[in-house]
Every structure is written in C-alpha cells, then in structure tokens.
Scaffold this active site. Sequence first.
Site, PDB file in Angstrom:
ATOM      1  N   SER A 553      13.314  39.533  43.057  1.00  0.00           N
ATOM      2  CA  SER A 553      13.726  40.925  42.860  1.00  0.00           C
ATOM      3  C   SER A 553      13.159  41.801  43.957  1.00  0.00           C
ATOM      4  CB  SER A 553      13.231  41.430  41.498  1.00  0.00           C
ATOM      5  OG  SER A 553      13.439  42.824  41.362  1.00  0.00           O
ATOM      6  N   TYR A 566       7.016  42.960  34.659  1.00  0.00           N
ATOM      7  CA  TYR A 566       8.188  42.379  35.317  1.00  0.00           C
ATOM      8  C   TYR A 566       7.944  42.237  36.817  1.00  0.00           C
ATOM      9  CZ  TYR A 566      12.992  42.091  37.130  1.00  0.00           C
ATOM     10  OH  TYR A 566      14.137  41.716  37.791  1.00  0.00           O
TER      11      TYR A 566
END
Length: 676
Positions: A553, A566
């Site tokens: 990500s 996350y």
Amino acid sequence: MSVVDDLLNRCHELGADPRNTNYAGGNASAKGSQIDPVTGEPVDLMWVKGSGGDLGTLTAAGLAVLRLDRLRALTGVYPGPEREDEMVGALDFCTHGKGGAAPSIDTAMHGLVDAAHVDHLHPDSGIAIATAADGEELTRVIFGDRVAWVPWRRPGFQLGMDIAAIKAANPHAIGVILGGHGITAWGDTSAECRENSLEIIRLAETHLASHGRPEPFGPVVPGCEPLSPEQRHARASALFPLLRGLASTDRPQVGHYTDSDVVLDFVSRAEHPRLAALGTSCPDHFLRTKVSPLVLDLPAGAPLDAVADRLRELHAHYRADYAAYYDRNAVEGSPAMRGADPAIVLVPGVGMFSFGADKQTARVAGEFYVNAINVMRGAESVSAYAPISEAEKFRIEYWSLEEAKLRRRPKPRPLAARIAFVTGGGSGIGAATARRLAAEGACVVVADRDPDAARKVAAELGSSDVAVAVTADVTSEDDIRAGLAAAVLAFGGVDLIVNNAGLSLSKPLLETTVADWDLQHDVMARGSFLVSREAARIMIGQGMGGDIVYISSKNAVFAGPSNIAYSAAKADQAHQVRLLAAELGGHGIRVNGINPDGVVRGSGIFAGGWGANRAAVYGVEEEKLGEFYAQRTLLKREVLPEHVAGAVFALTGGDLSHTTGLHIPVDAGVAAAFLR
C-alpha cells in the site's frame, strides 16, 4: 433433418461415451448433395470432422466440406505411398465454398470408401484387438465376415485406398479393424453407420470380458499396493513439484495427477514395467503420451528422499534414451527433436502424473494413458500386447504433417504454463488479479476464506483446467499448507504468488486495541509470511524460479492519519519484499511489491466498513470517496482493482524478468508516497 444435423447428432452420441472413442479421437463423415451456387446444378459433397476437433462437442464449424468428385479424382494423380504426404495439400483443391475446417489426415479414407456414412473410432476394446499379437485371427473369430482386418499402415491416402478396396471385396462387411490403430465402420444411413460402429465395439468388449484371462497384468507386487487416499495424496503433493520441474527441463509444463483404480491397479502389478516399456500404439495415444512413460522402480513406501534421488536418476536415463530413440530413427529432413522429457510418470502406490503445455493437454495425456492401460489389459487377456514398431511410432511422432499442425497452433499467451495462487481472490483486487492472470494464460488458484466467493470467481474464469477455488484463512498455517497442497495436486506446483489478502480497521492510536493491531498484522504481515514461506518450499523444489508479489500500500511509505495498525502491517509487508528478494534470488525467485492507493470501487476492504471510516476522517460522503482520492493525485484519476491487476501482470508477464525487490506505486501519483 439435414445431412449435417444428422451427422452432428451421430458424432455427439458416439463421442459422449468414452467406450466408443477417446477425447478428440476419431472422426465421422456423411455424403450428400447440394446445389452449387455457381452452376445451379446438384453437386455431391462430403462433410467430415476436421483436424483437431472432438466428436462429442463437434459443431458445424468443425466440419470440412469437400467435393466428392474432385476428392475421388485424386486417385488418378496419387504418386504412391512414398509421396502420399503430398496428397494433404491436394485436399485444399477439393474443398467446397470456404471449405470449413482444415481436413484431417483421415479425409481420404472417408471419401474413398463407397458408403454414405463412415465412422473412424478409437475404442479401447477395438484397439485391444488391433494390438493383439494375433489380432487378425481374433478379428475372424469375433466378427466372422462382418469385419475385415487391415494390417497396420500409417494414416493417409494409401490407407484410404486400402480400406476402400477391402470394402469393395467384402460386400457383407460392416467395417474393419485397423491393425495397431482402431476401427472403421460404414452404413447407408447415419443410423446404420452408428449401429455398425457400436456392434463392432460391443462385440469386442463382450469377447474380452468372456474370454479374457483374469489378472492379465500379473500378481500384485508386495510393496506396490495402493497407499491410502490420504497417504498417496500427501505423497503426490510432495513429489509433484519435483516431477514438474524435471518434466519442464526443455520447456515449462503444467501437470495433472490421477489416482484412479485403473492406474493404481496397473502400477501395482508385476507386468507393468514390461508393458509400459512397450509404449502405446494408437497414434492418438502416443502423440500425447510419448512413446513410453517414466516408471519409478521403488516400492510405494520408500523414503521420500530416496524416491526423489531415484526420480532424478531415472529422468536423466529417460532423456538419454529418448535422444537415442530420436537418433536411431531420424532421417534427413526429420524435424528437430522437440524435447526429451516424459509426458507420463508412473509411481507405484501413488498414481500417474501427466504433463503438457497447459492443464487440458496434461489432463488429456493422462486420459489417453488410461486408454492405453485398458488396451494393454484387453490385448494381454486374450493374446499378447504387440504395439506398432518403434520406427513406425517415430514416423508418426516426427511426421512432417504433425510438425505442420504444431506450427499452426496459436502463439502461447505470456503466462502460459504458469500456476498462480492469489490470496483474497474472492473479491476486489484479488478477483481482478485472478481474472487478468487467467486471461494471460495462467492456471489460477483462487484462495479466500469465503468459500462461496472463491468458487464464484473460479467458476467465472472457466473450467477446472483454468481455475480452482480453495478455502484458506491466511492466518492459519494449516490452511496455507492445505491450500498450496491443493494447488499442487490441481496443476503440479506453483509459480506465481499474489499476497493480496487484507483488511483495515481505521482508528486513531488511542482507539486502536491490541486485538485490532494483532488482527491486521496476523492477516497481512503474518499471512504473507506464511504464504511466501510455503510457496518458496514448492518453488525451490521445482527448480523453475517463480514470482512472489505483495499487494502492499501507499500507506507503507506515507504517514496518514488514524491508520497506525494497517499502515504498520503494510510497512512490514513492504520490507518482506526487500528481505525475500535478497534471500530467494539465488533460486531464481523474484519478489516485488505493489503500492496501491484509493482503490474504492470493487474493493472488499472498503465495502467492509473501511470506506465509511476513511470518508469520515476526510469529511467527504462515502460514495464520493473515490473521487476525493482521485483529486488529490497528480493524474486526477481514480484507481481501480484492474489497474493493480495490470501491475501484477507487468511484473510477471516476462518483460521485467530481471527485476526484483521493486515496489510499483499504483496510486495515480501521490507525491508524498514517492519512493526514495
């Protein structure tokens, strides 16, 4: 009913029953007349299954259409058996209209035989009689004067002339047994032709059943009895990557595993090494199975290390023997040797492993070897199995016409013969990636903890020759081992891992619980580690290199608000890419990552509540979150799952073969996330 419809119905009826013919084996024809649009006069035509078609699924587009007068006129210019290959090109001048499918090598047989309808089939029972040492006498005993014997001759124009002459000389005959090959039957109507074909097949079956001796393959050899299903599947998954790597020495192959009762019984019996060495006989068989299989000569319970060492030795011997076979039989003008690896590997107690350029080819090769086992059993039960000679097999295998057929095959797609395992494949980026990899030629294993979602995506991709679904929670070592073992049993190994499974709980630091932290790290950091570790074992065993791709990500390098668990898990994944690229490069395994951002539409993570949380953080409406992300990028474009899938293909499709340890941003341009 039209002639074509009647022919197709007969083809489908015959092709639906494997006792009648093997997949893509044999052909059928019908003769009739149509008005020639040029002259306005009736013209006699023949419709016949074209090259490469399958009787059971044949359509009108798969038929070749030829003018009967021109086809039969070729007998006047036939130059003889030494030059009969030239007649294949002459068939192009006999086609009617656009001609339909490419005519097969058996076209002359159908056209020259004086019957309105002709079937040429490869039933196991018929080939058993055709390959028996006293096949001619058996044909007389079983069929009397209703079926004639034709000595072995390579398919072609001369064989067509031979059968036509035999029919003319035997007015009561309904067909022939083709030595070493199969059967041909005929009739005045389509129904009569079908019934004549079935009469030959069923009479052969009945004779073998009533006159065949028990245990034609000899007694069971102690130590070669079938292992339990659990034991043999475990052993098959342990051996398959090694076997696939060996079978891919010349070019990458996909595998198929069979542990049917037919196979397990054959490899348990005393005579199977002798019979396997004789090879298959029917041209349709050995073109797919090669002249003979590789046979492991150790008992079922031998230690795995000893089995692996022996398989490597046997593979080296097989390649040397195949090269010697080529050298013994090649003549000036023979095509170059196509490859010396086995297509079939037999392992007592475990089963059969078959290989091909794709899953369907590998599966069909295995099916054909089962046909060959049935043929050997039948022939040995009433006589002795006597296949055609090595020289004749070589003439078929390295036939210029077969070489031309291979050259007509479409160019393989970029990921052909590669096996991909996609975690989180039931939705979002994972599903899009599975679709793209399958479209580029890969076999795909769709792994997801939601079994229905995984099955839905796999079914969308095609049959089990293209994709299979496995249920796997990436936080479970047992699930990962089982999921990758299922991939191995389905396709032979694994070459391409996409670590995509993920989730996000968007919370600020003070609201993030230990459970929130552990869950996200378990799924993404720990899960990717588990998948990569198990996949690396398989890839190293194969010796074929491989690709591991992490869907990380932008958050791995960009400090965003209210997302610590996350983002930290994604940073862990990103560093795994660097670490594993350094560690696995010596095995030819490339490890790369992709950093997406703002993938809202189609995303399982966003649909699961994260989208609403991020929208609240940024103060925008949830349905406009994708637009919001797009507007903060340099390109002002929304990122979709398909864009991430495209990056996976870019990394694995062949153009970046020397790239490892790379992270590719797929974020439409987020300057703060530029890699430094």
